[in-house]
Design a protein around this motif. Structure first.
Motif, short mmCIF file in Angstrom:
data_model
loop_
_atom_site.label_atom_id
_atom_site.label_comp_id
_atom_site.label_asym_id
_atom_site.label_seq_id
_atom_site.Cartn_x
_atom_site.Cartn_y
_atom_site.Cartn_z
N ARG A 52 6.73 53.45 19.04
CA ARG A 52 8.18 53.56 19.19
C ARG A 52 8.71 54.74 18.38
N LEU A 93 7.87 57.99 20.09
CA LEU A 93 8.71 58.20 21.27
C LEU A 93 10.14 58.58 20.88
N GLU A 94 10.64 57.99 19.82
CA GLU A 94 11.97 58.35 19.33
C GLU A 94 11.99 59.81 18.89
N ASP A 139 11.90 61.97 22.01
CA ASP A 139 13.22 61.94 22.65
C ASP A 139 14.19 62.85 21.91
N GLN A 199 12.57 58.16 27.70
CA GLN A 199 13.47 57.04 27.45
C GLN A 199 12.97 55.77 28.13
N GLN A 214 9.82 55.08 28.70
CA GLN A 214 8.67 54.67 27.92
C GLN A 214 9.12 53.95 26.64
N ARG A 215 10.21 54.43 26.04
CA ARG A 215 10.76 53.77 24.85
C ARG A 215 11.20 52.35 25.20
N ARG A 216 11.86 52.17 26.34
CA ARG A 216 12.28 50.83 26.75
C ARG A 216 11.08 49.92 26.96
N GLU A 254 9.81 48.80 23.66
CA GLU A 254 10.73 47.78 23.11
C GLU A 254 10.45 46.42 23.75
#
Length: 176
Positions: free
Chosen positions: A121, A124-125, A128, A159, A161-163, A166
């Motif tokens: 995460r 990925l943040e 992003d 985004q 992939q981030r979801r 999560e």
């Protein structure tokens, strides 16, 4: 990809390896094109051997000399082939390393899975944020439609992939 991008830049005019490295680095080509800085000089050597580029001259900068290359007609033809081939190549890419690990995640303690996914995460943040900085850096400049659509797609992919991560974290559960 390196050959494609090097030829594409040389099609705009003669450049040295250093100039190519600066242009591709400034465009963040390592992130979106997989072009490593050291691969540029290797590509120049191969392209010259293949007759796609030729030495346009040698420039003196301080105590150093730098070779300046130009694209040849054979190079332009090769560039057109590389572009067409790249456009035809499937763009459906999956995070196979992550998916492979998820298929075996039950072999790890949940806390270790959670820690790894939290690291995923964070990465990925950061990705992003880097894409958003790149997009913001173009404000005030006319961005060609194909480039704008490409950047927007990259942001959407990260985004999404981030979801997904999560959701995976929620499925693993909260830390005890």
């Amino acid at each position: 990809m390196t050959k494609l991008l090097v030829l594409g830049l040389l099609d705009g005019g003669p450049m040295s390896g250093y100039d190519l490295q600066q242009k591709l680095g400034g465009a963040d080509a390592e992130r979106w094109g997989g072009v490593l800085p050291g691969s540029i000089y290797h590509a120049l050597k191969k392209l010259e051997g293949e007759g796609c580029i030729a030495l346009a001259g040698v420039e003196q900068t301080g105590y150093r000399q730098k070779a300046v290359y130009r694209i040849t007609e054979a190079g332009r033809n090769h560039l057109h082939t590389l572009i067409a081939d790249a456009l035809r190549t499937s763009s459906a890419l999956y995070p196979t390393t992550l998916y492979s690990a998820l298929s075996l995640a039950d072999k790890l303690p949940p806390a270790e899975v959670r820690l790894a996914l939290e690291e995923q995460r964070r990465r990925l943040e950061a990705e992003d944020a880097a894409l958003e900085r790149g997009r913001a850096g173009n404000e005030g400049q006319e961005v060609p439609p194909l480039a704008r659509i490409t950047i927007d797609n990259m942001v959407d992919i990260v985004q999404r992939q981030r979801r997904c991560v999560e959701e995976l974290l929620a499925a693993v559960g909260e830390a005890p």
